[in-house]
Write a protein that holds these residues in place. Sequence first.
Motif, short mmCIF file in Angstrom:
data_model
loop_
_atom_site.label_atom_id
_atom_site.label_comp_id
_atom_site.label_asym_id
_atom_site.label_seq_id
_atom_site.Cartn_x
_atom_site.Cartn_y
_atom_site.Cartn_z
N LEU A 1 0.83 -1.21 0.00
CA LEU A 1 0.00 0.00 0.00
C LEU A 1 0.87 1.26 0.00
CD1 LEU A 1 -2.86 -1.00 2.47
CD2 LEU A 1 -3.07 -0.55 0.01
N SER A 2 2.00 1.22 0.72
CA SER A 2 2.92 2.35 0.72
C SER A 2 3.46 2.60 -0.68
CB SER A 2 4.07 2.10 1.69
OG SER A 2 5.00 3.16 1.65
N LEU B 1 -1.45 11.35 1.05
CA LEU B 1 -0.54 11.52 2.18
C LEU B 1 -1.09 10.89 3.46
CD1 LEU B 1 0.68 15.20 1.59
CD2 LEU B 1 1.94 13.08 1.19
N ILE B 2 -2.40 11.03 3.65
CA ILE B 2 -3.02 10.38 4.83
C ILE B 2 -2.84 8.87 4.76
CG2 ILE B 2 -5.21 9.89 5.98
CD1 ILE B 2 -6.12 12.73 5.16
N GLY B 3 -3.17 8.31 3.60
CA GLY B 3 -3.05 6.86 3.43
C GLY B 3 -1.62 6.39 3.56
N LEU C 1 -10.98 5.68 -1.72
CA LEU C 1 -10.28 6.22 -0.55
C LEU C 1 -10.64 7.69 -0.29
CD1 LEU C 1 -6.75 4.65 -1.16
CD2 LEU C 1 -8.38 4.04 0.65
N ILE C 2 -10.87 8.44 -1.35
CA ILE C 2 -11.27 9.84 -1.19
C ILE C 2 -12.61 9.92 -0.47
CG2 ILE C 2 -12.07 11.87 -2.47
CD1 ILE C 2 -9.83 11.35 -4.47
N TRP C 3 -13.55 9.04 -0.86
CA TRP C 3 -14.86 9.01 -0.19
C TRP C 3 -14.69 8.59 1.28
CZ3 TRP C 3 -17.32 5.92 -4.79
CH2 TRP C 3 -17.65 6.83 -5.81
#
Length: 416
Positions: free
Chosen positions: A14-15, A62-64, A131-133
């Motif tokens: 995921l990174s 950036l959050i993820g 992910l935005i949602w």
Amino acid sequence: MINSIVAMIACIILSAYFSATETAFSSLNKTRIRAMAENGHKKAALTLKLSENYDRLISTILIGNNIVNIAVASIGTVLFVNMLGQEVGAPVSTAVITIVVLIFGEITPKSVAKDHPESFAMFSAPLLQVLIWALMPLNFIFANWKKLIGKIFRVKESSKMSQEELILLLNEVQEEGAIDESEGKLLRNAVEFGDLEAQDILTHRVDLAGIELDATNEEVAAKFEQSHFSRLLVYDGTIDKIVGILHQKDFYVGCGITDKSVAEMMSAPVFVHQSEKIDILLQKMRSGKSHIAIVIDEYGGVLGIVTMEDILEELVGDIWDEHDEVKEPVLKIGENTYTVDCGIFFDDFCEYFNIKTDSDSVSLAGWVMDYTGGIPKEGDKFNFENLNFTITKTNDHRILYARVEVMEEESAQSEK
């Protein structure tokens, strides 16, 4: 232990996804994506939509990325402490996780995404939309935080592309092969078109062809024959008092010459100041239905003229007709010797001979008079840097041609 390793691998993947997505969206060609979207490519349309709200996009990434990086560091610390103990496990975990995340979570995915930004951006777009949602509340908080910081520090950023940036983009597009050299030159000329002034492209008054207001039809016919121009300036007493433009088609009617006088045939001239921008000048010429504009200086004297052809040539390059005489402004006559037309633009002369000066002179002739402090005569010589000048031809007070010899470095030093 196996579950911890699997979780770490998932976090590193995921990174890598977030790192590559960030690079892909910051490097993609929006024009290319927009073209694909207009052709019905659904993923391209989604990618374009996401890229248009870049603040929300980068906030989500950036959050993820921070969440998964913190998670892999935490899991790794617990794993290594259980295996090696508190004293050894913590520093080993830090070293191993840092190296693994740098290689597999940052450097490698970003390198791949940089080489294929559009493809990876379209690949990552569907998951990124989810992910935005999911992170919408956090994005809302960070968006308002950014606005607050902007107000505190009064940050103002212009989203408009400057002329320099646009020309740089055109150069990059040409280098990529999307447009050829001639197309690139045409586009750059169009971008720089509005910066040019009338004085930059005019034909100087000493090269104008005109007739007196009271000239006879025989004199007009002779001037048309001599000049090969389709239009003549009409002046009253002096070239500084231009009163009209005479078109050849109004003078020659049927199989002969008209019986009308010059005053009856001429049309009203269009006058413009020397500092007039040529895009505004073009509008004035169109509204005045004139192919010629008379350029005047701050004292009201005539500097020269600008024709519709002059303006068009700034876009498409030189336009030759059957009466134009092809002249090379710089003609090589020896190994290091050149004959130079002193009417050449001084900037072009400097570029050709690779010299630098702060002079504001428009032509080489103007620079010669400024540099020598007078009007040189035929045979006069002077040196500048590694160039040896000899004035070879003049006409009244005009410098027409000069011979320029490029001296070797040692010779130039000894001549000074």
